[in-house]
Write an enzyme that holds these catalytic residues in place. Structure first.
Site, short mmCIF file in Angstrom:
data_model
loop_
_atom_site.label_atom_id
_atom_site.label_comp_id
_atom_site.label_asym_id
_atom_site.label_seq_id
_atom_site.Cartn_x
_atom_site.Cartn_y
_atom_site.Cartn_z
N TRP A 133 14.54 -23.57 -5.22
CA TRP A 133 15.25 -23.50 -3.94
C TRP A 133 16.76 -23.50 -4.24
CZ3 TRP A 133 16.84 -28.21 -0.76
CH2 TRP A 133 17.18 -27.85 0.55
N ASP A 214 9.74 -32.69 -5.18
CA ASP A 214 10.13 -32.21 -3.85
C ASP A 214 8.86 -31.70 -3.17
OD1 ASP A 214 11.26 -31.16 -1.61
OD2 ASP A 214 12.82 -30.04 -2.65
N LYS A 249 8.14 -28.42 8.05
CA LYS A 249 7.19 -27.32 8.16
C LYS A 249 5.85 -27.79 8.70
CE LYS A 249 10.38 -25.99 5.21
NZ LYS A 249 11.39 -24.97 5.21
C1 LMR Z 1 13.94 -22.55 3.04
O1 LMR Z 1 13.78 -22.66 1.83
O2 LMR Z 1 14.04 -21.44 3.61
C2 LMR Z 1 13.95 -23.77 3.92
O3 LMR Z 1 13.66 -24.89 3.16
C3 LMR Z 1 15.16 -23.89 4.74
C4 LMR Z 1 16.38 -24.27 3.97
O4 LMR Z 1 16.98 -25.29 4.30
O5 LMR Z 1 16.76 -23.55 3.03
#
Ligand code: LMR
Length: 400
Positions: A133, A214, A249
């Protein structure tokens, strides 16, 4: 006079939320948003779960006071988080060797984890998966920690690069934190199997590495309990761990910001002491969490009927996403794509790593008003029977 803001260059837009802003501003008809990880139903809207509506009705009637929550949030919510993570009968829950703090979303949980790590051992290196992420490295860097990467994704087989991952772990300095996604890896949708989790757990323990997990998609891969298997394997007897939960989510509570930080220590006293340090980090950041979202989650988890309804609703989201995975693969074929897209059906959770390169991602946006994250991540939950055909035609066009 020296000024602070005069002549500043703008900062780059956020890799994910920046796209959400750009999508909202796009006035083209038929635009498709597969960027931010938000669930959409068959009509392309983000529903409020029925169990959430019912819990909110009850909360409104109960008219709870709006005084501050403690730094660690609502106690019954924190207990509910542990039950979801481990199950009621788990050794960690029985021994009381975990301590949980409610946080404003998963992001604040990761930040509180990072600040706590920095406070307790500022030299800790945090290893993140390649890819991960995009906000992960920013959060740890903002907390002052050194961030390194480990291999995770094997692009040739669209699967887990387990051997490379384990080999990298062998070279990490003892005491480092290894950030793992508890399930539905973001962005790849590729998770370790239980056997692979066991191998990872062995190396973590042997090398004295701290699992920093996470966990944002519980219930989106196979089921609520099934999806927590990896966590149970990583948190074996005596093992320390840090777990960051998000309920954005699986409860559809994105804007309510509902998450949690759980510290797992060798015994109850150590967990409580560790949390006392996390509390000082939280107090210096957002002070204490907002109540509404956590009250909703606590109410749902405490009531067998609402809880059953919630599990059904999560299963419904999971089934729809899996249906879209299948439909996507079929429609790509129908659109004449000669690529093998079958891996999309094997990936789990909301996302797939499509293999689209930055040029193709740019073309999708500029020529077809289709928004995909720059690394090629697509949010499968943004696909509907209504948009699948124009979507697949466009992807076929840019990948030809
Ligand atoms: C994502 O990965 O799209 C979500 O977790 C929203 C975010 O905060 O990035």
């Amino acid at each position: 006079m020296a000024t602070l803001f005069h002549n500043l260059q703008p900062a780059p837009p956020d890799a994910i939320l920046g796209l959400m802003e750009a999508f909202l501003k796009d006035s083209r008809a038929g635009k498709i948003n597969l960027s931010v990880g938000v669930y959409q139903d068959a009509r392309g809207t983000t529903p409020t779960l029925e169990c959430v509506r019912e819990a909110e009705r009850r909360l409104l009637e109960a008219d709870a006071a709006k005084s501050y929550l403690p730094i660690t949030g609502l106690a019954e919510y924190d207990a509910g988080v542990q039950e979801l993570l481990f199950g009621e009968e788990h050794e960690i829950v029985i021994a009381g060797r975990a301590s949980t703090a409610q946080t404003p979303g998963g992001t604040a949980a990761v930040r509180a984890a990072a600040d706590t790590l920095w406070k307790l051992r500022p030299t800790t290196k945090v290893y993140i998966s390649q890819p991960t992420w995009p906000n992960h490295p920013s959060i740890f860097a903002a907390a002052g920690l050194k961030v390194e990467v480990y291999p995770y994704f094997d692009a040739d087989k669209n699967g887990l690069a387990l051997a490379a991952m384990l080999a990298a772990m062998e070279h990490m300095p003892p005491g480092s934190a290894v950030l793992l996604h508890g399930g539905c890896h973001n962005p790849t949708g590729v998770d370790p199997t239980p056997d692979e989790w066991r191998k990872i757990a062995v190396v973590l323990r042997e090398r004295n590495l701290l699992p920093l997990i996470d966990f944002a998609y519980q219930g989106f891969a196979e089921g609520i309990r099934e999806d927590a298997r990896g966590i149970s394997i990583l948190c074996g007897p005596g093992q320390e761990a840090i777990i960051c939960s998000s309920f954005s989510k699986n409860f559809g509570l994105y804007s309510e910001r509902v998450g949690a930080l759980t510290l797992v220590a060798e015994d109850r006293a150590a967990a409580e002491t560790a949390m006392s340090h996390a509390k000082t980090c939280i107090r210096a950041n957002y002070s204490n969490p907002p109540a509404h979202g956590a009250r909703i989650v606590a109410a749902i988890l405490a009531d067998p009927q609402l809880r059953g309804q919630w599990e059904e609703e999560v299963a419904g989201m999971r089934r729809r996403i899996n249906g879209m995975r299948k439909l996507f693969v079929e429609t790509m074929k129908a659109c004449g794509s000669t690529r093998d897209w079958s891996f999309i059906e094997r990936q789990r959770g909301m996302f797939s790593f499509s293999g689209l390169n930055p040029v193709q991602v740019d073309r999708l946006r500029s020529e077809f008003a289709i928004y995909v994250v720059g690394n090629g991540r697509i949010n499968v939950a943004g696909m509907t029977e209504g948009n699948i055909m124009p979507l697949c035609r466009a992807i076929a066009a840019v990948t030809q």
